[in-house]
Design a protein around this motif. Structure first.
Motif, PDB file in Angstrom:
ATOM      1  N   GLU A   1       2.232  -4.618   4.322  1.00  0.00           N
ATOM      2  CA  GLU A   1       2.135  -5.992   4.800  1.00  0.00           C
ATOM      3  C   GLU A   1       0.942  -6.704   4.169  1.00  0.00           C
ATOM      4  O   GLU A   1       1.022  -7.892   3.804  1.00  0.00           O
ATOM      5  CB  GLU A   1       2.028  -6.009   6.329  1.00  0.00           C
ATOM      6  CG  GLU A   1       3.301  -5.554   7.049  1.00  0.00           C
ATOM      7  CD  GLU A   1       4.487  -6.421   6.676  1.00  0.00           C
ATOM      8  OE1 GLU A   1       4.367  -7.656   6.644  1.00  0.00           O
ATOM      9  OE2 GLU A   1       5.566  -5.847   6.395  1.00  0.00           O
TER      10      GLU A   1
ATOM     11  N   GLN B   1      -0.302  -6.110   1.229  1.00  0.00           N
ATOM     12  CA  GLN B   1       0.078  -6.419  -0.151  1.00  0.00           C
ATOM     13  C   GLN B   1       1.013  -7.617  -0.207  1.00  0.00           C
ATOM     14  O   GLN B   1       0.881  -8.489  -1.078  1.00  0.00           O
ATOM     15  CB  GLN B   1       0.752  -5.185  -0.785  1.00  0.00           C
ATOM     16  CG  GLN B   1      -0.192  -4.017  -1.014  1.00  0.00           C
ATOM     17  CD  GLN B   1       0.523  -2.788  -1.538  1.00  0.00           C
ATOM     18  OE1 GLN B   1       1.753  -2.778  -1.635  1.00  0.00           O
ATOM     19  NE2 GLN B   1      -0.250  -1.751  -1.886  1.00  0.00           N
ATOM     20  N   ARG B   2       1.967  -7.691   0.731  1.00  0.00           N
ATOM     21  CA  ARG B   2       2.906  -8.818   0.742  1.00  0.00           C
ATOM     22  C   ARG B   2       2.177 -10.122   1.038  1.00  0.00           C
ATOM     23  O   ARG B   2       2.407 -11.139   0.352  1.00  0.00           O
ATOM     24  CB  ARG B   2       3.981  -8.569   1.787  1.00  0.00           C
ATOM     25  CG  ARG B   2       5.125  -9.572   1.774  1.00  0.00           C
ATOM     26  CD  ARG B   2       6.288  -9.074   2.603  1.00  0.00           C
ATOM     27  NE  ARG B   2       5.983  -9.043   4.020  1.00  0.00           N
ATOM     28  CZ  ARG B   2       6.174 -10.082   4.850  1.00  0.00           C
ATOM     29  NH1 ARG B   2       6.634 -11.234   4.392  1.00  0.00           N
ATOM     30  NH2 ARG B   2       5.881  -9.971   6.130  1.00  0.00           N
ATOM     31  N   TYR B   3       1.291 -10.108   2.018  1.00  0.00           N
ATOM     32  CA  TYR B   3       0.549 -11.335   2.360  1.00  0.00           C
ATOM     33  C   TYR B   3      -0.425 -11.726   1.247  1.00  0.00           C
ATOM     34  O   TYR B   3      -0.611 -12.909   0.941  1.00  0.00           O
ATOM     35  CB  TYR B   3      -0.212 -11.140   3.673  1.00  0.00           C
ATOM     36  CG  TYR B   3       0.688 -10.956   4.883  1.00  0.00           C
ATOM     37  CD1 TYR B   3       1.895 -11.631   4.976  1.00  0.00           C
ATOM     38  CD2 TYR B   3       0.319 -10.087   5.907  1.00  0.00           C
ATOM     39  CE1 TYR B   3       2.718 -11.450   6.074  1.00  0.00           C
ATOM     40  CE2 TYR B   3       1.134  -9.921   7.007  1.00  0.00           C
ATOM     41  CZ  TYR B   3       2.338 -10.598   7.087  1.00  0.00           C
ATOM     42  OH  TYR B   3       3.148 -10.429   8.179  1.00  0.00           O
TER      43      TYR B   3
ATOM     44  N   SER C   1      -0.038 -11.135  -1.959  1.00  0.00           N
ATOM     45  CA  SER C   1       0.767 -11.715  -3.030  1.00  0.00           C
ATOM     46  C   SER C   1       1.143 -13.149  -2.707  1.00  0.00           C
ATOM     47  O   SER C   1       1.098 -14.039  -3.578  1.00  0.00           O
ATOM     48  CB  SER C   1       2.015 -10.871  -3.248  1.00  0.00           C
ATOM     49  OG  SER C   1       2.866 -11.450  -4.214  1.00  0.00           O
TER      50      SER C   1
END
Length: 384
Positions: free
Chosen positions: A180, A182-184, A186
């Motif tokens: 999560e 890493q997703r945020y 990005s």
């Protein structure tokens, strides 16, 4: 028992040899030679002799005489339950019930023998019980050790399972957090780049609006418009995921499920024979159900037969009742006819009787007339 060292251990009669025997009545030690002389004397031949090695001479000497009169015990007082001497009989124990010492002691010896038998019977099972208890103690130690091993095994198994599940749960949470983040991150980086590009285009448009020359505005706007057309769409707000929910009850349920699986496995392993018995019982149940159905069918058929027979019987009863009624009517009719015939017979009989009587009267009259005629003829003949 320690033997008393007294002068009585020297033979009282010869005063030389060792007194290996003891006379209770004489209260003296005797040697084997003097014992023969002692037994030859009528007054002492019935005395009680024993070996000095089995008694305490000091104690025996004290208990063989009356302490009050210093006389030898001769009787046993039943009332006072004690030995007495000759003087006691006429003094302190006067009018008491007495018995012989031999008789009393014989009863006590018999009682002692019974007590020995009874006591031996009571203690007889004790050695076996003690051996059983020793075996049971050893069994308890082995069983307790086995229980300890089982408890430790279960504890270690639970510790291992809990440790494994804890690591898995923590790893799942940590991995989810990393993904999560890493997703945020990005999304943040892309949004920052897009924001910068949009801000730059907006600034160019604002500067272009201050241009007064139309041709220049048109030319510059065309370039800027191309940039606007090439802009990347503004990303939508991403969904905010939550940390996987962890509840203590859920963890406990996992542990309970693990324990139940262990219990079920154990039961399955130990209940194979029980399952076979259950299968046999189920097969027997099926057989009994089939037999029950057959019996039910047979019972239904029997019920139908009974109902049919009952209807037939009812019909026969009605028919026989009707026939009986008819027969009764016929019997009554015949009875009336018989009564009428009887009356007719009575009338006929009466007429016949009257006719016979009349016939008899006529016959009698005729006979009487003929008799008179014969008499007259005879009288006429005689007169002639």
């Amino acid at each position: 028992m320690a033997m008393a060292q007294t002068s009585t251990q020297i033979c009282h009669m010869c005063a030389e040899s060792s007194g290996v025997l003891y006379c209770y009545e004489c209260q003296h030690a005797l040697c084997t030679i003097c014992r023969e002389l002692h037994d030859m004397i009528p007054a002492t031949s019935e005395h009680t002799i024993t070996t000095t090695s089995t008694i305490d001479l000091a104690v025996v000497g004290q208990k063989s005489q009356c302490s009050q009169h210093d006389k030898e015990f001769l009787f046993f007082c039943v009332n006072c339950n004690e030995f007495i001497c000759s003087k006691c009989v006429i003094s302190t124990h006067k009018n008491h019930s007495f018995s012989g010492i031999t008789e009393t002691v014989s009863e006590e010896r018999d009682k002692a023998k019974l007590q020995i038998t009874d006591l031996r019977a009571k203690i007889e099972p004790l050695p076996k019980i003690m051996d059983k208890m020793r075996c049971h103690i050893d069994h308890l130690q082995v069983a307790s050790k086995k229980c300890h091993d089982t408890i430790n095994y279960v504890r270690n198994d639970l510790d291992a399972y809990i440790g494994t599940r804890t690591k898995i749960r923590i790893t799942e949470i940590d991995d989810n957090e990393t993904l999560e983040q890493q997703r945020y991150q990005s999304f943040m980086n892309d949004s920052k780049h897009i924001l910068k590009k949009y801000t730059q285009v907006i600034s160019e448009l604002e500067n272009l609006l201050s241009e007064k020359h139309d041709i220049t505005f048109h030319s510059c706007y065309g370039v800027t418009n191309i940039e606007i057309q090439n802009l990347v769409d503004v990303p939508t707000e991403p969904s905010l995921t939550q940390v996987p929910f962890v509840e203590n009850k859920m963890l406990y349920r996992e542990i309970i499920a693990h324990m139940e699986s262990k219990v079920e496995d154990s039961l399955c392993q130990s209940c194979t024979n029980h399952q076979d018995k259950i299968d046999e019982l189920l097969k027997e149940k099926e057989k009994l159900e089939i037999r029950f159905e057959r019996c039910s069918t047979q019972m239904t058929q029997k019920d139908e037969e009974i109902r049919s027979l009952t209807l037939k019987i009812e019909g026969l009863k009605i028919k026989s009742s009707t026939q009986m009624t008819r027969k009764d009517e016929e019997i009554r009719s015949l009875t009336l006819e018989i009564d009428g015939l009887k009356n007719k017979l009575k009338d006929v009989d009466a007429k016949q009787v009257q006719h016979v009587e009349e016939t008899c009267d006529e016959t009698d009259n005729q006979e009487s007339t003929s008799s008179d005629d014969e008499a007259d003829s005879q009288e006429s003949a005689s007169s002639e």
